[in-house]
Design a protein around this motif. Sequence first.
Motif, PDB file in Angstrom:
ATOM      1  N   LEU A  75       0.860  -1.181   0.000  1.00 32.29           N
ATOM      2  CA  LEU A  75       0.000   0.000   0.000  1.00 32.29           C
ATOM      3  C   LEU A  75       0.892   1.225   0.000  1.00 32.29           C
ATOM      4  O   LEU A  75       1.881   1.281   0.745  1.00 32.29           O
ATOM      5  CB  LEU A  75      -0.906  -0.026   1.230  1.00 32.29           C
ATOM      6  N   GLY A  76       0.530   2.184  -0.835  1.00 30.17           N
ATOM      7  CA  GLY A  76       1.420   3.321  -0.989  1.00 30.17           C
ATOM      8  C   GLY A  76       0.713   4.667  -0.976  1.00 30.17           C
ATOM      9  O   GLY A  76      -0.487   4.768  -1.242  1.00 30.17           O
ATOM     10  N   SER A  77       1.486   5.695  -0.685  1.00 28.77           N
ATOM     11  CA  SER A  77       1.006   7.077  -0.718  1.00 28.77           C
ATOM     12  C   SER A  77       0.949   7.542  -2.176  1.00 28.77           C
ATOM     13  O   SER A  77       1.360   6.827  -3.090  1.00 28.77           O
ATOM     14  CB  SER A  77       1.969   7.963   0.069  1.00 28.77           C
ATOM     15  N   GLU A  78       0.466   8.767  -2.394  1.00 25.09           N
ATOM     16  CA  GLU A  78       0.441   9.337  -3.752  1.00 25.09           C
ATOM     17  C   GLU A  78       1.821   9.289  -4.395  1.00 25.09           C
ATOM     18  O   GLU A  78       1.978   8.919  -5.548  1.00 25.09           O
ATOM     19  CB  GLU A  78      -0.033  10.794  -3.686  1.00 25.09           C
ATOM     20  N   ARG A  79       2.822   9.671  -3.591  1.00 22.91           N
ATOM     21  CA  ARG A  79       4.189   9.711  -4.105  1.00 22.91           C
ATOM     22  C   ARG A  79       4.659   8.303  -4.484  1.00 22.91           C
ATOM     23  O   ARG A  79       5.219   8.089  -5.564  1.00 22.91           O
ATOM     24  CB  ARG A  79       5.098  10.301  -3.015  1.00 22.91           C
ATOM     25  N   ALA A  80       4.385   7.336  -3.605  1.00 26.78           N
ATOM     26  CA  ALA A  80       4.803   5.960  -3.870  1.00 26.78           C
ATOM     27  C   ALA A  80       4.059   5.393  -5.072  1.00 26.78           C
ATOM     28  O   ALA A  80       4.630   4.648  -5.873  1.00 26.78           O
ATOM     29  CB  ALA A  80       4.559   5.095  -2.634  1.00 26.78           C
ATOM     30  N   ALA A  81       2.775   5.743  -5.211  1.00 30.19           N
ATOM     31  CA  ALA A  81       1.973   5.228  -6.320  1.00 30.19           C
ATOM     32  C   ALA A  81       2.501   5.767  -7.641  1.00 30.19           C
ATOM     33  O   ALA A  81       2.608   5.038  -8.633  1.00 30.19           O
ATOM     34  CB  ALA A  81       0.503   5.603  -6.128  1.00 30.19           C
ATOM     35  N   ALA A  82       2.853   7.039  -7.654  1.00 31.68           N
ATOM     36  CA  ALA A  82       3.377   7.638  -8.883  1.00 31.68           C
ATOM     37  C   ALA A  82       4.704   6.985  -9.268  1.00 31.68           C
ATOM     38  O   ALA A  82       4.954   6.670 -10.442  1.00 31.68           O
ATOM     39  CB  ALA A  82       3.555   9.146  -8.698  1.00 31.68           C
ATOM     40  N   ALA A  83       5.548   6.745  -8.274  1.00 33.85           N
ATOM     41  CA  ALA A  83       6.854   6.140  -8.553  1.00 33.85           C
ATOM     42  C   ALA A  83       6.690   4.714  -9.069  1.00 33.85           C
ATOM     43  O   ALA A  83       7.366   4.302 -10.014  1.00 33.85           O
ATOM     44  CB  ALA A  83       7.712   6.159  -7.289  1.00 33.85           C
ATOM     45  N   SER A  84       5.780   3.952  -8.452  1.00 36.77           N
ATOM     46  CA  SER A  84       5.574   2.569  -8.890  1.00 36.77           C
ATOM     47  C   SER A  84       4.981   2.524 -10.294  1.00 36.77           C
ATOM     48  O   SER A  84       5.370   1.691 -11.116  1.00 36.77           O
ATOM     49  CB  SER A  84       4.653   1.831  -7.920  1.00 36.77           C
ATOM     50  N   ALA A  85       4.025   3.408 -10.565  1.00 39.57           N
ATOM     51  CA  ALA A  85       3.400   3.427 -11.892  1.00 39.57           C
ATOM     52  C   ALA A  85       4.451   3.747 -12.951  1.00 39.57           C
ATOM     53  O   ALA A  85       4.473   3.144 -14.031  1.00 39.57           O
ATOM     54  CB  ALA A  85       2.260   4.446 -11.926  1.00 39.57           C
ATOM     55  N   ALA A  86       5.351   4.681 -12.636  1.00 35.00           N
ATOM     56  CA  ALA A  86       6.398   5.054 -13.591  1.00 35.00           C
ATOM     57  C   ALA A  86       7.356   3.887 -13.817  1.00 35.00           C
ATOM     58  O   ALA A  86       7.824   3.654 -14.931  1.00 35.00           O
ATOM     59  CB  ALA A  86       7.153   6.274 -13.078  1.00 35.00           C
ATOM     60  N   ALA A  87       7.624   3.130 -12.745  1.00 33.67           N
ATOM     61  CA  ALA A  87       8.596   2.033 -12.846  1.00 33.67           C
ATOM     62  C   ALA A  87       8.017   0.795 -13.519  1.00 33.67           C
ATOM     63  O   ALA A  87       8.716   0.083 -14.241  1.00 33.67           O
ATOM     64  CB  ALA A  87       9.113   1.674 -11.452  1.00 33.67           C
ATOM     65  N   THR A  88       6.747   0.515 -13.264  1.00 29.98           N
ATOM     66  CA  THR A  88       6.175  -0.756 -13.739  1.00 29.98           C
ATOM     67  C   THR A  88       5.218  -0.586 -14.907  1.00 29.98           C
ATOM     68  O   THR A  88       4.914  -1.558 -15.594  1.00 29.98           O
ATOM     69  CB  THR A  88       5.395  -1.457 -12.608  1.00 29.98           C
ATOM     70  N   GLY A  89       4.700   0.619 -15.109  1.00 27.28           N
ATOM     71  CA  GLY A  89       3.703   0.827 -16.155  1.00 27.28           C
ATOM     72  C   GLY A  89       2.316   0.363 -15.748  1.00 27.28           C
ATOM     73  O   GLY A  89       1.359   0.518 -16.505  1.00 27.28           O
ATOM     74  N   GLY A  90       2.205  -0.216 -14.538  1.00 35.25           N
ATOM     75  CA  GLY A  90       0.893  -0.667 -14.046  1.00 35.25           C
ATOM     76  C   GLY A  90       0.154   0.474 -13.394  1.00 35.25           C
ATOM     77  O   GLY A  90       0.742   1.505 -13.074  1.00 35.25           O
ATOM     78  N   ARG A  91      -1.145   0.293 -13.202  1.00 35.40           N
ATOM     79  CA  ARG A  91      -1.885   1.352 -12.524  1.00 35.40           C
ATOM     80  C   ARG A  91      -2.336   0.875 -11.140  1.00 35.40           C
ATOM     81  O   ARG A  91      -2.596  -0.302 -10.937  1.00 35.40           O
ATOM     82  CB  ARG A  91      -3.068   1.825 -13.364  1.00 35.40           C
ATOM     83  N   PRO A  92      -2.365   1.814 -10.195  1.00 36.52           N
ATOM     84  CA  PRO A  92      -2.751   1.443  -8.836  1.00 36.52           C
ATOM     85  C   PRO A  92      -4.270   1.350  -8.691  1.00 36.52           C
ATOM     86  O   PRO A  92      -5.011   1.813  -9.560  1.00 36.52           O
ATOM     87  CB  PRO A  92      -2.207   2.586  -7.993  1.00 36.52           C
ATOM     88  N   ALA A  93      -4.692   0.754  -7.589  1.00 29.73           N
ATOM     89  CA  ALA A  93      -6.103   0.814  -7.183  1.00 29.73           C
ATOM     90  C   ALA A  93      -6.176   1.744  -5.986  1.00 29.73           C
ATOM     91  O   ALA A  93      -5.467   1.540  -5.000  1.00 29.73           O
ATOM     92  CB  ALA A  93      -6.598  -0.572  -6.808  1.00 29.73           C
ATOM     93  N   TRP A  94      -6.998   2.777  -6.073  1.00 25.32           N
ATOM     94  CA  TRP A  94      -7.099   3.759  -4.983  1.00 25.32           C
ATOM     95  C   TRP A  94      -8.206   3.372  -4.014  1.00 25.32           C
ATOM     96  O   TRP A  94      -9.271   2.909  -4.438  1.00 25.32           O
ATOM     97  CB  TRP A  94      -7.364   5.156  -5.539  1.00 25.32           C
ATOM     98  N   VAL A  95      -7.937   3.601  -2.734  1.00 28.62           N
ATOM     99  CA  VAL A  95      -8.948   3.321  -1.712  1.00 28.62           C
ATOM    100  C   VAL A  95      -9.941   4.493  -1.690  1.00 28.62           C
ATOM    101  O   VAL A  95      -9.558   5.634  -1.423  1.00 28.62           O
ATOM    102  CB  VAL A  95      -8.292   3.140  -0.326  1.00 28.62           C
ATOM    103  N   HIS A  96     -11.206   4.197  -2.013  1.00 27.82           N
ATOM    104  CA  HIS A  96     -12.246   5.229  -2.007  1.00 27.82           C
ATOM    105  C   HIS A  96     -13.052   5.241  -0.714  1.00 27.82           C
ATOM    106  O   HIS A  96     -13.675   6.248  -0.388  1.00 27.82           O
ATOM    107  CB  HIS A  96     -13.183   5.032  -3.201  1.00 27.82           C
ATOM    108  N   GLY A  97     -13.054   4.130  -0.019  1.00 31.92           N
ATOM    109  CA  GLY A  97     -13.762   4.065   1.259  1.00 31.92           C
ATOM    110  C   GLY A  97     -13.272   2.855   2.021  1.00 31.92           C
ATOM    111  O   GLY A  97     -12.953   1.828   1.422  1.00 31.92           O
ATOM    112  N   ALA A  98     -13.176   2.982   3.356  1.00 28.94           N
ATOM    113  CA  ALA A  98     -12.672   1.874   4.173  1.00 28.94           C
ATOM    114  C   ALA A  98     -13.285   1.981   5.557  1.00 28.94           C
ATOM    115  O   ALA A  98     -13.356   3.080   6.113  1.00 28.94           O
ATOM    116  CB  ALA A  98     -11.149   1.927   4.272  1.00 28.94           C
ATOM    117  N   ALA A  99     -13.711   0.860   6.116  1.00 29.02           N
ATOM    118  CA  ALA A  99     -14.298   0.898   7.461  1.00 29.02           C
ATOM    119  C   ALA A  99     -14.275  -0.477   8.116  1.00 29.02           C
ATOM    120  O   ALA A  99     -14.245  -1.503   7.437  1.00 29.02           O
ATOM    121  CB  ALA A  99     -15.737   1.416   7.407  1.00 29.02           C
ATOM    122  N   MET A 100     -14.270  -0.440   9.455  1.00 32.38           N
ATOM    123  CA  MET A 100     -14.451  -1.652  10.268  1.00 32.38           C
ATOM    124  C   MET A 100     -15.630  -1.410  11.207  1.00 32.38           C
ATOM    125  O   MET A 100     -15.867  -0.289  11.644  1.00 32.38           O
ATOM    126  CB  MET A 100     -13.237  -1.910  11.169  1.00 32.38           C
TER     127      MET A 100
END
Lengths: 333, 393
Positions: B217-242
């Motif tokens: 799981l990554g922050s905006e910065r980590a997601a951008a870096a991973s996308a640039a390195a792998t060409g894959g796209r992240p899945a963003w968390v839109h809602g989360a609860a317990m």
Amino acid sequence: MRDIAVVAFAQSEHSFTDLGWTEADLVMPLVNRVLAATGLQRSEIGFTCSGSNDYLVGTPFSFVAALDTIGAWPPIAESHVEQDAAWALYEAWVRMQHGDIDTALVYGFGKGTVGDYGGISSLSYDPYYVAPLMPGDVGMAGLQARALKDAGFDVDPDPTPPPPTDGAAAVLLAAGDVARRLCARPAWITGIDHRIEAHSLGSRDLTGSASARQAAQHAAVGAGPVDFAELHTRFEHEEPLLRRELGLAEQAVVNASGGPRKADPIMATGLIRIGEAAARIHDGSARRVVAHAAAGPCLQHNLVCVLEAAEPAGPAEPAGPADAVRTAEAGED
Amino acid sequence: MGNPCAVIGVGQTEYRAKRTDVSLAGLVREAALRALADAGLTFADIDSVVVGKAPDMFEGVATPELYLADALGAAGKPMMRVHTAGSVGGSTALVAASQVQAGRHDRVLAVAFEKQSESNATWALSTHSPFSASLVVGAGGYFAPYIRAYIRRSGAPANIGMMVAVKDRINALRNPYAHLKIPGIDLELVEKSMMLWDPIRYLETCPSSDGAVAMVLGSERAAAASAAATGGRPAWVHGAAMRSEPMGMAGRDSVDPRAGRDCAADVYRQAGVTEPRRQFAAAEVYVPFSWYEPMWLENLGFADKGAGWKLTESGATAFDGDIPWNPSGGVLSSNPIGASGMIRFAEAAQQVRGQAGEHQVAAAADGSRLALGHAYGGGSQFFAMWAVGAAKP
């Protein structure tokens, strides 16, 4: 980071014999006490997190029984760690950083008297190469005590464990203005961090604790003088080691409460350190305290928490006139 | 909800009845290394590790995060161990996401596992408290009465459970990681299987699996870096609860638990979901016994109360239906209990990343709709859920 404080703490009258207390008997009075101390209602708690160990009573889901007692109705936002509840406090502190909740309830409990902790602790070591030897917590501690003795520390190389204990603890956390409203002298968490190190003793220097040192650095223990420290020292030889790794000066009073040697309800013992340290801020006897919790053989996993009477230096939340007065009063202590 | 958080890497092991080829450490490391490779990272890039699993009695290793620290590259880092009963896989993902949402860490490794071949699951799931009698009923015996109550209330035809069992096992044939693969599965085969806990037949129950799943799981910065390195796209968390509710409370409805409804409402509010059946392209929901599909369809608001079975019966939840449930084959096809919740969360993420392979739901692939990950545990009392999407919220 958002300013969060310990605003209430309660612990049981710990027992060295099994008095027939269930998890419910242990936890519920403490939850009632921290709520009464702050005037909060159960429905006002933003997040609840607890710590316990199924193996202590030899049953899965022992935390489920505790949940039955805290009034989780309507349903609550809640989680549990199979760790000392000091880590539950850390999880709650992280969750409060999101900014949408202002309070959290943390509790931990352990019934050490009904199990054989030597055997149980052995089951938490490498299951292929170490656990079958059943060294137990005392045997593992002995290795560290001997290493320290050989390195010139003035310690007993033949450690004795604290008596098995039944007990529990509860802590209430609150953020910013809510903390100021609920508590005359909030114990502000100005630094909290935890680190683990390798499990394999063969790859560790037992005369030090790299993870304790790292956690202390990240929690900025050295940023000011420490009045009191509550350390998770289940064995006497751990105190000089931790004093050094946490960078505590001679004048820092360690375990004024009696410490884990006098009450060791496993999985609450670490949370009690945070509670006892916070209580020195609450009663006005200290300005800056350190609490420490540990897990694993030979202090493998260490959590360090710095609590202060003074407002944290971080970005202040907008305070109303009444809060400004309280802040000034706190400053005169 | 705090700072944005993205799934930037997913790794799963093959799920099997027995993974005798790996140790516990080898099992979790297999999933972790795959998740790191997917994110274009190594252990050195990880700031914090969160491990989850169900009761330690499953493997006879107490607080196993201590022993697993070495295999998961955690030395020198913070490490947490979550345990919230059957929902723990979901809760573990949420605790890890929380560290990113709090702004505490940039890259958190979340790992959930179970190696059930090390013990007997029914024994390990039956409480042996010194303070109360043990029924030694395991999970099936515990949930069967709830299912019977659901059937009585809703008037559902008797074959609905069997339809779910067939559908999820057909889906599993498209999932390379799935444990149970039963070519030629049909209603007749399910009906002829042994009745275990009436009305749950052998083929309507989940298997007992060995396996692990990991996510980075990554922050905006980590997601951008991973996308640039792998060409894959992240899945963003839109809602989360317990949400949790007591087990022993006379007023609770354990067939349609309020904690489940409240948890979904919280997630939907964060994600802007008002019509789950239309706004989700796929759902990975914790269905360990076949009848839990219609029960959770109602509890999660995909159908009106008493009408969940009609969605199943109409084929709406099938792989080619308008709201596919458990395109991976679900818990009915792979069930390393402590990991099962996180597998739901991870499979939901893979759907909106367009990375689900042969079981990719076409409507999810373009990322315009959300996917739901769901887990529950205890006596239908612990819930963890998230909604993920391709767009940054």
